[in-house]
Design a protein around this motif. Structure first.
Motif, PDB file in Angstrom:
ATOM      1  N   UNK A  61      -1.312   7.566   3.628  1.00 53.66           N
ATOM      2  CA  UNK A  61      -2.142   8.311   2.677  1.00 53.66           C
ATOM      3  C   UNK A  61      -3.217   7.427   2.047  1.00 53.66           C
ATOM      4  N   UNK A  62      -2.880   6.194   1.724  1.00 53.45           N
ATOM      5  CA  UNK A  62      -3.875   5.288   1.150  1.00 53.45           C
ATOM      6  C   UNK A  62      -4.992   5.002   2.143  1.00 53.45           C
ATOM      7  N   UNK A  63      -4.648   4.785   3.400  1.00 51.72           N
ATOM      8  CA  UNK A  63      -5.660   4.540   4.441  1.00 51.72           C
ATOM      9  C   UNK A  63      -6.540   5.779   4.608  1.00 51.72           C
ATOM     10  N   UNK A  68      -8.928   0.064   1.428  1.00 52.93           N
ATOM     11  CA  UNK A  68      -8.991  -1.096   2.301  1.00 52.93           C
ATOM     12  C   UNK A  68      -7.572  -1.538   2.667  1.00 52.93           C
ATOM     13  N   UNK A  69      -7.382  -1.928   3.914  1.00 52.38           N
ATOM     14  CA  UNK A  69      -6.059  -2.313   4.400  1.00 52.38           C
ATOM     15  C   UNK A  69      -5.473  -3.475   3.600  1.00 52.38           C
ATOM     16  N   UNK A  73      -1.934  -3.552   1.741  1.00 54.68           N
ATOM     17  CA  UNK A  73      -1.020  -4.678   1.946  1.00 54.68           C
ATOM     18  C   UNK A  73      -0.441  -5.149   0.617  1.00 54.68           C
ATOM     19  N   UNK A  74      -1.280  -5.286  -0.389  1.00 53.09           N
ATOM     20  CA  UNK A  74      -0.830  -5.725  -1.709  1.00 53.09           C
ATOM     21  C   UNK A  74       0.086  -4.690  -2.365  1.00 53.09           C
ATOM     22  N   UNK A  75      -0.296  -3.428  -2.234  1.00 49.69           N
ATOM     23  CA  UNK A  75       0.516  -2.360  -2.827  1.00 49.69           C
ATOM     24  C   UNK A  75       1.927  -2.367  -2.247  1.00 49.69           C
ATOM     25  N   UNK A  76       2.023  -2.541  -0.939  1.00 54.98           N
ATOM     26  CA  UNK A  76       3.325  -2.526  -0.275  1.00 54.98           C
ATOM     27  C   UNK A  76       4.051  -3.865  -0.370  1.00 54.98           C
ATOM     28  N   UNK A  78       3.383  -6.643   1.367  1.00 53.39           N
ATOM     29  CA  UNK A  78       3.520  -7.332   2.647  1.00 53.39           C
ATOM     30  C   UNK A  78       2.830  -8.688   2.619  1.00 53.39           C
ATOM     31  N   UNK A  79       3.422  -9.666   3.259  1.00 53.65           N
ATOM     32  CA  UNK A  79       2.827 -10.995   3.366  1.00 53.65           C
ATOM     33  C   UNK A  79       1.705 -10.995   4.390  1.00 53.65           C
ATOM     34  N   UNK A  80       1.902 -10.266   5.468  1.00 51.17           N
ATOM     35  CA  UNK A  80       0.917 -10.229   6.563  1.00 51.17           C
ATOM     36  C   UNK A  80       0.313  -8.834   6.697  1.00 51.17           C
ATOM     37  N   UNK A  81      -0.972  -8.777   6.922  1.00 51.39           N
ATOM     38  CA  UNK A  81      -1.647  -7.495   7.099  1.00 51.39           C
ATOM     39  C   UNK A  81      -1.184  -6.807   8.378  1.00 51.39           C
ATOM     40  N   UNK A  82      -0.722  -7.568   9.352  1.00 49.00           N
ATOM     41  CA  UNK A  82      -0.230  -6.960  10.595  1.00 49.00           C
ATOM     42  C   UNK A  82       1.000  -6.092  10.336  1.00 49.00           C
TER      43      UNK A  82
END
Length: 110
Positions: A61-63, A68-69, A73-76, A78-82
């Motif tokens: 939904x955010x995408x 921006x990815x 990434x920050x919201x979730x 995650x350490x890596x954008x992948x």
């Protein structure tokens, strides 16, 4: 902080140095968060899904909203954008938009 809980529990407080604890300082049951999650879903009238599924939905939904990815990434957390890229699923409207933009770029059509 657990200061209020500690004071209220008094001598019944069990100090286990936990971030999340019962009202007496002990460890919470491993299924307690799952029970709360299920209650929230039921109250919202949403079918039962895993918390993990909700994270995928949030990413998608955010995408779709143009976020921006890197922000997703920050919201979730995650350490890596992948990792975030694996969470975000491409929806039909986004695919349609991509096709229309490609057609416009190649043939000047919209």
């Amino acid at each position: 902080m657990q200061t209020a809980e500690r004071l209220k529990a008094g001598e019944r407080w069990e100090d286990h140095d936990l971030v999340f604890a019962t009202r007496h300082g002990g460890p919470i049951e491993c299924t307690e968060d799952w029970k709360v999650w299920k209650t929230i879903l039921k109250q919202a009238g949403v079918r039962g899904v895993r918390v993990h599924d909700a994270r995928h939905t949030a990413a998608t939904l955010l995408i779709e909203q143009g976020m921006n990815i890197r922000v997703v990434q920050e919201v979730l957390g995650h350490t890596r954008v992948t990792t975030t890229e694996r969470y975000a699923h491409v929806s039909t409207p986004l695919m349609r938009d991509a096709g229309e933009r490609l057609a416009s770029a190649l043939w000047g059509e919209s």
